[in-house]
Design an enzyme around this catalytic site. Structure first.
Site, PDB file in Angstrom:
ATOM      1  N   CYS A 106       0.821  -1.203   0.000  1.00 48.13           N
ATOM      2  CA  CYS A 106       0.000   0.000   0.000  1.00 48.13           C
ATOM      3  C   CYS A 106       0.865   1.268   0.000  1.00 48.13           C
ATOM      4  O   CYS A 106       1.581   1.539  -0.948  1.00 48.13           O
ATOM      5  CB  CYS A 106      -0.987  -0.063   1.160  1.00 48.13           C
ATOM      6  SG  CYS A 106      -2.447   0.970   0.936  1.00 48.13           S
ATOM      7  N   HIS A 107       0.826   2.065   1.066  1.00 48.60           N
ATOM      8  CA  HIS A 107       1.614   3.296   1.161  1.00 48.60           C
ATOM      9  C   HIS A 107       3.026   3.062   1.709  1.00 48.60           C
ATOM     10  O   HIS A 107       3.829   3.993   1.770  1.00 48.60           O
ATOM     11  CB  HIS A 107       0.896   4.315   2.051  1.00 48.60           C
ATOM     12  CG  HIS A 107      -0.328   4.907   1.433  1.00 48.60           C
ATOM     13  ND1 HIS A 107      -1.529   4.238   1.398  1.00 48.60           N
ATOM     14  CD2 HIS A 107      -0.531   6.097   0.836  1.00 48.60           C
ATOM     15  CE1 HIS A 107      -2.434   5.001   0.803  1.00 48.60           C
ATOM     16  NE2 HIS A 107      -1.851   6.140   0.452  1.00 48.60           N
ATOM     17  N   ALA A 108       3.351   1.839   2.106  1.00 50.10           N
ATOM     18  CA  ALA A 108       4.660   1.546   2.710  1.00 50.10           C
ATOM     19  C   ALA A 108       5.851   1.927   1.824  1.00 50.10           C
ATOM     20  O   ALA A 108       6.905   2.269   2.358  1.00 50.10           O
ATOM     21  CB  ALA A 108       4.739   0.071   3.114  1.00 50.10           C
TER      22      ALA A 108
END
Length: 185
Positions: A106-108
């Site tokens: 995801c946003h990692a």
């Protein structure tokens, strides 16, 4: 094999922490929650507070030598906070320097970008990170899961919670290869 799960003290997307944690446990690994502060991590279900989880180790005291691989769960606030923490960024970079596999969802990848480890790699993420990945020298693709074996270490990325089954299957297989034992899934 111990697997580090790195999160900030709040903002991690709960399902992106819990489901990969269960996958590591189910495949015979030992997940360990590493965070920027001691105590408990506050998880979220999108924008709503969810459960808290006990921190096993503070990142400032953690060594990549103690772990076989790294998982970076997402959530919007989580990687944004991690990329502002010098110890967290150094910890992430150390996995790449050591040639150990890293999985991010995801946003990692924001934290990966801050650690300057996406240059020359192909990865996926939440679509809003597309330009960030490209500006950092990576190639962004819209795929459920992407395994990039560019040196020095394998990077497994995924887009979103809907992709968690494929993500968990891919990273547990890669972690098993890195540890020298067959995947038990």
């Amino acid at each position: 094999m111990q697997i580090a799960f790195l999160t900030a003290h709040e903002g991690v997307e709960q399902v992106e922490l819990v489901k990969p944690w269960q996958a590591v446990s189910g495949s015979g690994g030992e997940p360990r929650l590493v965070s920027t502060r001691p105590g408990r991590v506050q998880a979220f279900d999108h924008l709503d507070k969810a459960d808290t989880f006990p921190v096993d180790q503070v990142v400032a005291d953690a060594s990549v030598d103690d772990f076989g691989a790294l998982v970076l769960p997402g959530g919007v606030a989580n990687p944004d906070a991690l990329r502002m923490d010098a110890d967290a960024v150094a910890f992430v970079k150390a996995f790449f320097d050591a040639g150990k596999p890293v999985a991010a969802i995801c946003h990692a990848p924001w934290t990966l970008i801050e650690a300057d480890v996406v240059r020359g790699r192909t990865l996926t993420s939440w679509p809003s990170l597309r330009t960030d990945v490209r500006n950092a020298g990576g190639e962004w693709v819209d795929e459920q899961v992407r395994v990039c074996e560019a040196a020095p270490s394998t990077l497994i990325t995924s887009r979103k919670p809907d992709d968690l089954d494929a993500f968990c299957e891919a990273f547990t297989a890669e972690f098993a290869k890195a540890s020298g034992v067959g995947a038990s899934r």
